[in-house]
Design an enzyme around this catalytic site. Sequence first.
Site, PDB file in Angstrom:
ATOM      1  N   CYS A 262     -15.691   6.887  -6.265  1.00 60.62           N
ATOM      2  CA  CYS A 262     -14.374   7.511  -6.154  1.00 60.62           C
ATOM      3  C   CYS A 262     -13.763   7.779  -7.527  1.00 60.62           C
ATOM      4  O   CYS A 262     -13.631   6.857  -8.338  1.00 60.62           O
ATOM      5  CB  CYS A 262     -13.471   6.583  -5.353  1.00 60.62           C
ATOM      6  SG  CYS A 262     -11.741   7.052  -5.347  1.00 60.62           S
TER       7      CYS A 262
ATOM      8  N   TRP B  85     -14.093   1.072   4.058  1.00 63.93           N
ATOM      9  CA  TRP B  85     -14.941   0.598   2.961  1.00 63.93           C
ATOM     10  C   TRP B  85     -15.436  -0.806   3.286  1.00 63.93           C
ATOM     11  O   TRP B  85     -14.676  -1.674   3.708  1.00 63.93           O
ATOM     12  CB  TRP B  85     -14.144   0.572   1.657  1.00 63.93           C
ATOM     13  CG  TRP B  85     -13.706   1.938   1.209  1.00 63.93           C
ATOM     14  CD1 TRP B  85     -12.477   2.496   1.344  1.00 63.93           C
ATOM     15  CD2 TRP B  85     -14.529   2.903   0.542  1.00 63.93           C
ATOM     16  NE1 TRP B  85     -12.472   3.766   0.806  1.00 63.93           N
ATOM     17  CE2 TRP B  85     -13.714   4.040   0.305  1.00 63.93           C
ATOM     18  CE3 TRP B  85     -15.864   2.927   0.131  1.00 63.93           C
ATOM     19  CZ2 TRP B  85     -14.190   5.187  -0.320  1.00 63.93           C
ATOM     20  CZ3 TRP B  85     -16.337   4.073  -0.498  1.00 63.93           C
ATOM     21  CH2 TRP B  85     -15.511   5.174  -0.723  1.00 63.93           C
TER      22      TRP B  85
ATOM     23  N   VAL C 179      -7.773   3.912   4.921  1.00 60.62           N
ATOM     24  CA  VAL C 179      -8.018   2.771   4.035  1.00 60.62           C
ATOM     25  C   VAL C 179      -8.618   3.313   2.752  1.00 60.62           C
ATOM     26  O   VAL C 179      -9.745   3.820   2.747  1.00 60.62           O
ATOM     27  CB  VAL C 179      -8.965   1.755   4.705  1.00 60.62           C
ATOM     28  CG1 VAL C 179      -9.312   0.627   3.745  1.00 60.62           C
ATOM     29  CG2 VAL C 179      -8.324   1.205   5.973  1.00 60.62           C
TER      30      VAL C 179
ATOM     31  N   VAL D 294      -9.262   3.429  -1.668  1.00 56.31           N
ATOM     32  CA  VAL D 294      -9.462   2.756  -2.941  1.00 56.31           C
ATOM     33  C   VAL D 294      -8.975   3.710  -4.042  1.00 56.31           C
ATOM     34  O   VAL D 294      -8.994   4.925  -3.847  1.00 56.31           O
ATOM     35  CB  VAL D 294     -10.945   2.396  -3.163  1.00 56.31           C
ATOM     36  CG1 VAL D 294     -11.380   1.279  -2.245  1.00 56.31           C
ATOM     37  CG2 VAL D 294     -11.860   3.611  -2.992  1.00 56.31           C
TER      38      VAL D 294
ATOM     39  N   TYR E  25     -10.826  19.019  -4.576  1.00 59.89           N
ATOM     40  CA  TYR E  25     -10.782  18.620  -3.169  1.00 59.89           C
ATOM     41  C   TYR E  25     -10.191  19.725  -2.305  1.00 59.89           C
ATOM     42  O   TYR E  25     -10.644  19.963  -1.178  1.00 59.89           O
ATOM     43  CB  TYR E  25      -9.979  17.322  -3.017  1.00 59.89           C
ATOM     44  CG  TYR E  25     -10.770  16.113  -3.410  1.00 59.89           C
ATOM     45  CD1 TYR E  25     -11.566  15.455  -2.485  1.00 59.89           C
ATOM     46  CD2 TYR E  25     -10.752  15.635  -4.718  1.00 59.89           C
ATOM     47  CE1 TYR E  25     -12.323  14.356  -2.838  1.00 59.89           C
ATOM     48  CE2 TYR E  25     -11.500  14.537  -5.091  1.00 59.89           C
ATOM     49  CZ  TYR E  25     -12.287  13.897  -4.150  1.00 59.89           C
ATOM     50  OH  TYR E  25     -13.046  12.819  -4.512  1.00 59.89           O
TER      51      TYR E  25
END
Length: 345
Positions: free
Chosen positions: A53, A86, A119, A121, A184
Amino acid sequence: MDKATEGSDGNTGYGKKPFKRSRSHFADRITADGRDGWPTEAHRYRLVVSRACPWASRALVSRRLLGLEEALSLAVADPIQDDRSWRFTLDPGGRDPVLGIRFLGEAYDARETGYPGGVSVPAIVDVPSGKLVTNDFQQITLDLATEWTAFHRPGAPDLYPEPLRDEIDEVMEGVYRDVNNGVYRAGFATEQSEYEDAYRDVFRRLDLVSERLTDRRYLVGESITEADIRLFTTLVRFDAVYHGHFKCNRSKLTEDPVLWAYARDLYQTPGFGDTVDFDHIKRHYYQVHAGINPTRIVPLGPDLAGWSAPHHREDLGGRPFGDGTPPGPVAAAERIAPVGCPAPR
């Protein structure tokens, strides 16, 4: 990144609506004075990342440059998610050895039962309670630079120097909107016009950044700042992922002499390239984004050897760490095995 977006890390879905990145839901800050109820404290918190990421990679670079490895422990998630978010399948028994959980979503649930969002990160978890503290990827690295100073290593650089903050913020805003997030918007576009607008934004900003870096080594000032970290984590993924997978294919990073040299300069700087895991990056994007790549085949290329080639950016002057010093060697437990790419010097 979060599973709700097929790995896109934006808390909005990949589907028929235009891609839009939402604000972080958990935006508490860990500060020196503890004003949000979370004081900076060594060994209390755990940084959870995916090396795939780009948003989490910012935190990896900052933590390394500032020497926070001892104070802020690290959990690395599997680059391949499942429907439960994750997961810690890289660890023995499939559990994070410090938090004792199998999925990062468990820390989210401990903080807010039934939280409806994705969820994501990077995330910082309070070890004693097991609760998520923050997933505010925009603020986490700024706080590492400014609120965690009591735990910085001797010689740590100032990544967000106060006299330059207005300029850094201005540069970062354009880079975030058009490059970090722009790739993105292009990759997850579901309408031709939406894709073309994002594509044009990406390359317009890259051209402006390339021009800016023609006669200066770093984006702002004479040393590495937060702005360089944020641009680097997109550039290092550009040819491996964004050029083909996200259709940002006007040109490759390697075809822009200025940006390619700038990216190699940072990659070869301790704290940058030694946090990059091309294997995790490629496997995540190509195997998780089934809507874009239904075969889930991971390409063998590009050739990564060029990342170690001379860049000659030192001829522009500048001091990478300002009045500080480079970080020491990577801790054995955090070393990344090179995959088709010589380890950065």
